[in-house]
Motif scaffolding. Structure first.
Motif, PDB file in Angstrom:
ATOM      1  N   UNK A 213      42.666  49.507  18.677  1.00  0.00           N
ATOM      2  CA  UNK A 213      43.771  49.550  17.704  1.00  0.00           C
ATOM      3  C   UNK A 213      44.054  50.954  17.190  1.00  0.00           C
ATOM      4  N   UNK A 214      43.298  51.919  17.646  1.00  0.00           N
ATOM      5  CA  UNK A 214      43.538  53.312  17.277  1.00  0.00           C
ATOM      6  C   UNK A 214      43.058  53.655  15.881  1.00  0.00           C
ATOM      7  N   UNK A 215      42.906  54.945  15.589  1.00  0.00           N
ATOM      8  CA  UNK A 215      42.409  55.367  14.280  1.00  0.00           C
ATOM      9  C   UNK A 215      43.341  55.005  13.130  1.00  0.00           C
ATOM     10  N   UNK A 216      44.654  55.045  13.389  1.00  0.00           N
ATOM     11  CA  UNK A 216      45.590  54.684  12.315  1.00  0.00           C
ATOM     12  C   UNK A 216      45.519  53.194  12.010  1.00  0.00           C
ATOM     13  N   UNK A 217      45.307  52.371  13.021  1.00  0.00           N
ATOM     14  CA  UNK A 217      45.156  50.933  12.805  1.00  0.00           C
ATOM     15  C   UNK A 217      43.910  50.621  12.003  1.00  0.00           C
ATOM     16  N   UNK A 218      42.814  51.305  12.325  1.00  0.00           N
ATOM     17  CA  UNK A 218      41.565  51.101  11.592  1.00  0.00           C
ATOM     18  C   UNK A 218      41.732  51.558  10.145  1.00  0.00           C
ATOM     19  N   UNK A 219      42.355  52.718   9.959  1.00  0.00           N
ATOM     20  CA  UNK A 219      42.572  53.221   8.602  1.00  0.00           C
ATOM     21  C   UNK A 219      43.439  52.258   7.800  1.00  0.00           C
ATOM     22  N   UNK A 220      44.454  51.692   8.435  1.00  0.00           N
ATOM     23  CA  UNK A 220      45.324  50.747   7.730  1.00  0.00           C
ATOM     24  C   UNK A 220      44.553  49.490   7.331  1.00  0.00           C
ATOM     25  N   UNK A 221      43.726  48.969   8.226  1.00  0.00           N
ATOM     26  CA  UNK A 221      42.906  47.792   7.892  1.00  0.00           C
ATOM     27  C   UNK A 221      41.911  48.112   6.775  1.00  0.00           C
ATOM     28  N   UNK A 222      41.342  49.294   6.836  1.00  0.00           N
ATOM     29  CA  UNK A 222      40.383  49.726   5.822  1.00  0.00           C
ATOM     30  C   UNK A 222      41.054  49.809   4.452  1.00  0.00           C
ATOM     31  N   UNK A 223      42.207  50.462   4.396  1.00  0.00           N
ATOM     32  CA  UNK A 223      42.938  50.589   3.126  1.00  0.00           C
ATOM     33  C   UNK A 223      43.356  49.230   2.590  1.00  0.00           C
ATOM     34  N   UNK A 224      43.841  48.364   3.484  1.00  0.00           N
ATOM     35  CA  UNK A 224      44.267  47.033   3.054  1.00  0.00           C
ATOM     36  C   UNK A 224      43.075  46.227   2.546  1.00  0.00           C
ATOM     37  N   UNK A 225      41.943  46.349   3.198  1.00  0.00           N
ATOM     38  CA  UNK A 225      40.724  45.647   2.756  1.00  0.00           C
ATOM     39  C   UNK A 225      40.328  46.087   1.357  1.00  0.00           C
ATOM     40  N   UNK A 226      40.343  47.393   1.130  1.00  0.00           N
ATOM     41  CA  UNK A 226      40.014  47.916  -0.192  1.00  0.00           C
ATOM     42  C   UNK A 226      41.006  47.425  -1.235  1.00  0.00           C
ATOM     43  N   UNK A 227      42.287  47.464  -0.890  1.00  0.00           N
ATOM     44  CA  UNK A 227      43.325  47.024  -1.821  1.00  0.00           C
ATOM     45  C   UNK A 227      43.119  45.548  -2.202  1.00  0.00           C
ATOM     46  N   UNK A 228      42.885  44.698  -1.209  1.00  0.00           N
ATOM     47  CA  UNK A 228      42.684  43.271  -1.485  1.00  0.00           C
ATOM     48  C   UNK A 228      41.437  43.024  -2.320  1.00  0.00           C
ATOM     49  N   UNK A 229      40.369  43.740  -2.033  1.00  0.00           N
ATOM     50  CA  UNK A 229      39.132  43.580  -2.817  1.00  0.00           C
ATOM     51  C   UNK A 229      39.321  44.049  -4.249  1.00  0.00           C
ATOM     52  N   UNK A 230      40.043  45.137  -4.413  1.00  0.00           N
ATOM     53  CA  UNK A 230      40.295  45.642  -5.768  1.00  0.00           C
ATOM     54  C   UNK A 230      41.155  44.673  -6.569  1.00  0.00           C
ATOM     55  N   UNK A 231      42.100  44.013  -5.898  1.00  0.00           N
ATOM     56  CA  UNK A 231      42.953  43.075  -6.630  1.00  0.00           C
ATOM     57  C   UNK A 231      42.197  41.814  -7.015  1.00  0.00           C
ATOM     58  N   UNK A 232      41.202  41.420  -6.231  1.00  0.00           N
ATOM     59  CA  UNK A 232      40.386  40.239  -6.559  1.00  0.00           C
ATOM     60  C   UNK A 232      39.322  40.551  -7.597  1.00  0.00           C
ATOM     61  N   UNK A 233      38.841  41.763  -7.606  1.00  0.00           N
ATOM     62  CA  UNK A 233      37.735  42.171  -8.482  1.00  0.00           C
ATOM     63  C   UNK A 233      38.137  43.426  -9.245  1.00  0.00           C
TER      64      UNK A 233
END
Length: 144
Positions: free
Chosen positions: A47-67
């Motif tokens: 998925x390339x480095x930009x795809x991984x970075x996007x998933x990483x950022x989205x994961x952090x965003x979702x976790x921050x919104x839940x907690x």
């Protein structure tokens, strides 16, 4: 290959193995950093480095919104995939908070990846990350 709950159990086991029973928060920070480095190696060809970075950022965003209480110090991380910054911020947390947040981010990352490419392919691609945690150092030749 894995259901979402089985993947969550693998993630928890992998994280626990890398933390190795340590009560040091720095070990948790090191564990998640090394897991994301392994994830990066495994997924970059797909998925390339930009795809991984996007998933990483989205994961952090979702976790921050839940907690939100845990998310306060992590707001700077949504800008890019800086796992060293994540390591530094986790090192400032209690061991329980660092473990909890690490596991939540990894579970969310896996869920997002499975949503994009399917759970079977996601599990297969990340199998090396999980297995790396369960393989110890190579056996030394003591026959000399």
């Amino acid at each position: 290959m894995f259901t979402e709950s089985e993947a969550g159990q693998r993630i928890a086991a992998c994280l626990a193995r890398r933390v190795n029973g340590s009560a040091e928060v720095s070990q948790v920070a090191e564990a998640i950093t090394s897991m994301f480095e392994d994830i990066n190696i495994s997924l970059t060809p797909i998925i390339g480095p930009k795809g991984i970075a996007a998933l990483h950022r989205r994961s952090l965003h979702l976790c921050m919104s839940k907690h939100p209480l845990l998310g306060v110090p992590y707001t700077l991380l949504v800008v890019g995939m800086d796992i060293q910054e994540l390591r530094a911020l986790l090192a400032e947390q209690s061991i329980d908070d660092a473990l909890f947040f690490s596991q939540e981010v990894l579970n969310t990352f896996y869920t997002l990846l499975a949503t994009l490419i399917g759970p079977l392919l996601a599990a297969r691609l990340l199998l090396d990350v999980w297995e790396h945690s369960f393989s110890g150092p190579p056996a030394q030749d003591t026959s000399r």
